[in-house]
Design an enzyme around this catalytic site. Structure first.
Site, PDB file in Angstrom:
ATOM      1  N   GLU A  52     -10.076 -17.193 -22.309  1.00  0.00           N
ATOM      2  CA  GLU A  52      -9.267 -17.859 -23.333  1.00  0.00           C
ATOM      3  C   GLU A  52      -7.840 -18.167 -22.878  1.00  0.00           C
ATOM      4  O   GLU A  52      -6.858 -17.763 -23.506  1.00  0.00           O
ATOM      5  CB  GLU A  52      -9.285 -17.010 -24.604  1.00  0.00           C
ATOM      6  CG  GLU A  52     -10.706 -16.761 -25.096  1.00  0.00           C
ATOM      7  CD  GLU A  52     -10.805 -15.762 -26.244  1.00  0.00           C
ATOM      8  OE1 GLU A  52      -9.775 -15.378 -26.808  1.00  0.00           O
ATOM      9  OE2 GLU A  52     -11.930 -15.332 -26.552  1.00  0.00           O
ATOM     10  N   ASN A  60     -13.708 -18.475 -19.110  1.00  0.00           N
ATOM     11  CA  ASN A  60     -14.487 -18.385 -20.339  1.00  0.00           C
ATOM     12  C   ASN A  60     -13.620 -18.781 -21.519  1.00  0.00           C
ATOM     13  O   ASN A  60     -12.464 -18.350 -21.621  1.00  0.00           O
ATOM     14  CB  ASN A  60     -14.966 -16.928 -20.488  1.00  0.00           C
ATOM     15  CG  ASN A  60     -15.945 -16.726 -21.615  1.00  0.00           C
ATOM     16  OD1 ASN A  60     -16.914 -17.474 -21.745  1.00  0.00           O
ATOM     17  ND2 ASN A  60     -15.711 -15.717 -22.438  1.00  0.00           N
ATOM     18  N   HIS A  72     -19.053 -19.400 -30.348  1.00  0.00           N
ATOM     19  CA  HIS A  72     -18.944 -18.701 -31.633  1.00  0.00           C
ATOM     20  C   HIS A  72     -18.932 -19.799 -32.706  1.00  0.00           C
ATOM     21  O   HIS A  72     -17.930 -20.498 -32.879  1.00  0.00           O
ATOM     22  CB  HIS A  72     -17.654 -17.875 -31.714  1.00  0.00           C
ATOM     23  CG  HIS A  72     -17.649 -16.669 -30.828  1.00  0.00           C
ATOM     24  ND1 HIS A  72     -18.557 -15.630 -30.965  1.00  0.00           N
ATOM     25  CD2 HIS A  72     -16.851 -16.332 -29.796  1.00  0.00           C
ATOM     26  CE1 HIS A  72     -18.303 -14.706 -30.061  1.00  0.00           C
ATOM     27  NE2 HIS A  72     -17.290 -15.103 -29.319  1.00  0.00           N
ATOM     28  N   GLU A 127     -21.185 -16.306 -25.478  1.00  0.00           N
ATOM     29  CA  GLU A 127     -20.925 -15.422 -26.638  1.00  0.00           C
ATOM     30  C   GLU A 127     -21.541 -16.003 -27.918  1.00  0.00           C
ATOM     31  O   GLU A 127     -20.952 -16.007 -28.968  1.00  0.00           O
ATOM     32  CB  GLU A 127     -19.425 -15.201 -26.811  1.00  0.00           C
ATOM     33  CG  GLU A 127     -18.725 -14.646 -25.576  1.00  0.00           C
ATOM     34  CD  GLU A 127     -17.277 -14.278 -25.796  1.00  0.00           C
ATOM     35  OE1 GLU A 127     -16.861 -14.158 -26.968  1.00  0.00           O
ATOM     36  OE2 GLU A 127     -16.544 -14.109 -24.806  1.00  0.00           O
ATOM     37  N   ASP A 133     -23.051 -16.823 -31.263  1.00  0.00           N
ATOM     38  CA  ASP A 133     -23.467 -16.315 -32.566  1.00  0.00           C
ATOM     39  C   ASP A 133     -23.263 -17.443 -33.584  1.00  0.00           C
ATOM     40  O   ASP A 133     -22.416 -18.305 -33.408  1.00  0.00           O
ATOM     41  CB  ASP A 133     -22.755 -15.019 -32.989  1.00  0.00           C
ATOM     42  CG  ASP A 133     -21.244 -15.016 -32.776  1.00  0.00           C
ATOM     43  OD1 ASP A 133     -20.707 -13.931 -32.487  1.00  0.00           O
ATOM     44  OD2 ASP A 133     -20.598 -16.087 -32.902  1.00  0.00           O
TER      45      ASP A 133
HETATM   46  O1  G3I Z   1     -12.280   1.801 -29.768  1.00  0.00           O
HETATM   47  C1  G3I Z   1     -11.512   1.807 -30.987  1.00  0.00           C
HETATM   48  C2  G3I Z   1     -11.803   3.091 -31.764  1.00  0.00           C
HETATM   49  O2  G3I Z   1     -11.352   4.197 -31.012  1.00  0.00           O
HETATM   50  C3  G3I Z   1     -11.084   3.018 -33.110  1.00  0.00           C
HETATM   51  O3  G3I Z   1     -11.415   4.160 -33.873  1.00  0.00           O
HETATM   52  C4  G3I Z   1     -11.527   1.740 -33.851  1.00  0.00           C
HETATM   53  C5  G3I Z   1     -10.868   1.597 -35.195  1.00  0.00           C
HETATM   54  O4  G3I Z   1      -9.546   1.177 -34.993  1.00  0.00           O
HETATM   55  O5  G3I Z   1     -11.181   0.583 -33.057  1.00  0.00           O
HETATM   56  C6  G3I Z   1     -11.893   0.606 -31.830  1.00  0.00           C
HETATM   57  O6  G3I Z   1     -11.541  -0.539 -31.092  1.00  0.00           O
HETATM   58  C7  G3I Z   1     -12.115  -1.749 -31.600  1.00  0.00           C
HETATM   59  C8  G3I Z   1     -12.937  -2.381 -30.476  1.00  0.00           C
HETATM   60  O7  G3I Z   1     -13.450  -3.663 -30.893  1.00  0.00           O
HETATM   61  C9  G3I Z   1     -14.113  -1.496 -30.064  1.00  0.00           C
HETATM   62  O8  G3I Z   1     -14.965  -1.350 -31.166  1.00  0.00           O
HETATM   63  C10 G3I Z   1     -10.984  -2.695 -31.976  1.00  0.00           C
HETATM   64  O9  G3I Z   1     -10.315  -2.162 -33.095  1.00  0.00           O
HETATM   65  C11 G3I Z   1     -11.555  -4.062 -32.323  1.00  0.00           C
HETATM   66  O10 G3I Z   1     -10.478  -4.991 -32.522  1.00  0.00           O
HETATM   67  C12 G3I Z   1     -12.385  -4.583 -31.157  1.00  0.00           C
HETATM   68  O11 G3I Z   1     -12.960  -5.826 -31.555  1.00  0.00           O
HETATM   69  C13 G3I Z   1     -13.503  -6.580 -30.467  1.00  0.00           C
HETATM   70  C14 G3I Z   1     -12.741  -7.907 -30.372  1.00  0.00           C
HETATM   71  O12 G3I Z   1     -13.292  -8.673 -29.279  1.00  0.00           O
HETATM   72  C15 G3I Z   1     -11.283  -7.687 -30.103  1.00  0.00           C
HETATM   73  O13 G3I Z   1     -10.647  -8.966 -30.160  1.00  0.00           O
HETATM   74  C16 G3I Z   1     -14.955  -6.881 -30.771  1.00  0.00           C
HETATM   75  O14 G3I Z   1     -15.710  -5.682 -30.773  1.00  0.00           O
HETATM   76  C17 G3I Z   1     -15.532  -7.838 -29.718  1.00  0.00           C
HETATM   77  O15 G3I Z   1     -16.828  -8.276 -30.093  1.00  0.00           O
HETATM   78  C18 G3I Z   1     -14.640  -9.065 -29.558  1.00  0.00           C
HETATM   79  O16 G3I Z   1     -15.140  -9.807 -28.489  1.00  0.00           O
HETATM   80  C19 G3I Z   1     -14.374 -10.979 -28.128  1.00  0.00           C
HETATM   81  C20 G3I Z   1     -14.627 -11.248 -26.672  1.00  0.00           C
HETATM   82  O17 G3I Z   1     -14.284 -10.114 -25.910  1.00  0.00           O
HETATM   83  C21 G3I Z   1     -13.858 -12.486 -26.222  1.00  0.00           C
HETATM   84  N1  G3I Z   1     -14.236 -13.638 -27.034  1.00  0.00           N
HETATM   85  C22 G3I Z   1     -14.026 -13.418 -28.474  1.00  0.00           C
HETATM   86  C23 G3I Z   1     -14.818 -12.204 -28.938  1.00  0.00           C
HETATM   87  C24 G3I Z   1     -14.642 -12.022 -30.410  1.00  0.00           C
HETATM   88  O18 G3I Z   1     -13.302 -11.724 -30.701  1.00  0.00           O
END
Ligand code: G3I
Length: 365
Positions: free
Chosen positions: A176, A217, A253, A281, A283
C-alpha cells in the site's frame, strides 16, 4: 454445476482429484474426524475436489490468510490444511509482530505457520515487510533521523527475509505505497527516503533471498482509475530501472455485487509489464444479515474474480483474506458487513466454493 458433475468433468480431463496420491502430496493430510468440533469442516470423503486442487489443475494456487492463533482450532486447521495450496500470515510476519521491542524478536507465530505450510506442501506468501500499518511502536515513536529510518528499514527487511530464506515463495515487500488519489501515501518511509524507499526495500529483499518472488501489493487498483494508473507507472519505472520486482498483488477487498468488470483488463495491463499478477487478499463483504440471494450474488463475484485470474496467463493464483467467516477482519473494520469468505462460521462451503471450482475448471491459458 453440481460438485459431483464438476468432479466427473475434471476426472475426464485427467485432472487428478485430490486425495489420490498422484496430486496430493502432504497437502491433504488425513483428517482426524474426531478432532473436528460439532458443525465443523466436513472431512472430505476422499473424493472431494478442493479449491487448491482445482487451482493446481490450471497451474495456479489458491490460498488464504491464516490467523495463526486459530490453527489451534481443529476445524480451522483441517480446512486450512485441506483446501489450500498456499498460505499468507494474516499478521504473524508484520514488523510490529516480529520485533515488538527493538532488537527483541518473536518469530514463534511465523515459525508455526511456516511449519504448518511445509507439512501441507503449501506455498508461503510472506506478508508484509514495508507498510505503514502494524509497525513497532519503538520505530514509529522513535523520532529517528531519515538516515536512521532508512537503516532500520533495510535491517528489518534483511533480517526477516534472511531468516526465512528458501521458505517463502513470494514476499509482499512493499504494501500500500499509494494514496487513494494516486499520489504517494504519506508514511514514515516516504518522509525519510522519498519514493526511493520502494526500490531500496526491493533490492534489500532480493539480496537477502534471491529465490523469493518480490511483490508490490495494493488495494483499490482492481479497476481503472488514478490509483491503478499510478501503480502501473510505479511498476513500469521499477522494471525500467532494473529493480527486482516479480509481481503485483491486487488485494481485491471488494463489496459483494460490485466486483469490477474491467479486472481482466487491469490484470492484462500489469502482466504486459513483464510481471506476475496475483489476487492477494480477496474477500467480498455483504451487508448483514446475508440472505441466500446475497450469497448467490457473492458466488457470482467470486467466480468473476477467479475467472479473471484463470484467463490471465500471468495470474499465478488467488488468496482469500481468510477462509471462514468465523475468522475475518471485515466485521471489525466495516460496521454492518460480514460473510465475506468462501466458508461460513460452521466451516461449511457457501455457494462461493462451487462457483470458484467452476471458474477454475473453465478452459483457459
Ligand atoms: O495482537 C493484538 C492483541 O494482543 C490485542 O489483545 C488485540 C486487541 O487490541 O489486538 C491484537 O492486534 C490486532 C491484530 O489485527 C491481530 O489480531 C490489531 O488490533 C488489529 O488492528 C489487527 O488487524 C489487522 C489489520 O490488517 C490491521 O490493519 C487484521 O487482522 C488484518 O486482517 C489486516 O490485514 C490487512 C493486510 O495486512 C494489508 N491489507 C489490508 C488488510 C486489511 O486491513
Amino acid at each position: 454445476m453440481r460438485k459431483s458433475a464438476l468432479i466427473g468433468m475434471l476426472a475426464a480431463m485427467a485432472v487428478p482429484i485430490v486425495g489420490s496420491s498422484a496430486c496430493a502430496p502432504e497437502a491433504t493430510t488425513a483428517i482426524d474426524v474426531n478432532a473436528l468440533a460439532e458443525g465443523s469442516y466436513p472431512a472430505p470423503a476422499g473424493n472431494e475436489l478442493t479449491i487448491g486442487a482445482a487451482a493446481a489443475a490450471t497451474g495456479r494456487y489458491f490460498g488464504a490468510a491464516i490467523d495463526v492463533n486459530a490453527l489451534a482450532e481443529g476445524p480451522y486447521r483441517a480446512l486450512a490444511g485441506n483446501e489450500l495450496t498456499a498460505v499468507t500470515p494474516e499478521n504473524a510476519m508484520k514488523w510490529g509482530e516480529v520485533e515488538p521491542q527493538r532488537g527483541v524478536f518473536d518469530w514463534r507465530p511465523a515459525d508455526e505457520l511456516v511449519g504448518f505450510a511445509k507439512a501441507h506442501g503449501q506455498k508461503i506468501r510472506g506478508h508484509t515487510l514495508v507498510w505503514h500499518g502494524q509497525l513497532p511502536s519503538w520505530f514509529v515513536d522513535g523520532n529517528f533521523a531519515p538516515n536512521e529510518v532508512k537503516a532500520l528499514m533495510l535491517a528489518h527487511v534483511s533480517t526477516e527475509v534472511g531468516r526465512f530464506k528458501g521458505s517463502i515463495y513470494a514476499w509482499d515487500v512493499v504494501n500500500e505505497p499509494l494514496a487513494d488519489n494516486g499520489g504517494w501515501r504519506d508514511n514514515i518511509f516516504l518522509k525519510a527516503m522519498g519514493p526511493d524507499y520502494v526500490s531500496l526495500a526491493l533490492n534489500a529483499a532480493h539480496k537477502a533471498d534471491p529465490g523469493a518472488k518480490l511483490y508490490v501489493n495494493e488495494y483499490g487498483v482492481e479497476t481503472s482509475g488514478p490509483k491503478m494508473e499510478a501503480l502501473y507507472d510505479l511498476v513500469a519505472s521499477l522494471k525500467r530501472d532494473g529493480v527486482p520486482i516479480d509481481g503485483v498483488g491486487l488485494q481485491c477487498h471488494l463489496v459483494s455485487g460490485a466486483a469490477p468488470g474491467d479486472l481482466p483488463d487491469v490484470m492484462r495491463r500489469f502482466a504486459s509489464l513483464g510481471v506476475d499478477v496475483a489476487v492477494t487478499e480477496l474477500d467480498l463483504r455483504i451487508r448483514s444479515p446475508a440472505t441466500e440471494r446475497d450469497l448467490q450474488t457473492q458466488a457470482a463475484d467470486y467466480a468473476r474474480v477467479v475467472s479473471a485470474c484463470r484467463m490471465t496467463k500471468r495470474c499465478v493464483g488467488a488468496t482469500a483474506w481468510g477462509i471462514t467467516d468465523g475468522h475475518s477482519w471485515i466485521p471489525g473494520f466495516f460496521q454492518g458487513y460480514g460473510a465475506a469468505l468462501p466458508f461460513d462460521e460452521g466451516y461449511r462451503p457457501k455457494p462461493a466454493v462451487a462457483a470458484i471450482l467452476k471458474a477454475f475448471a473453465a478452459p483457459g491459458p
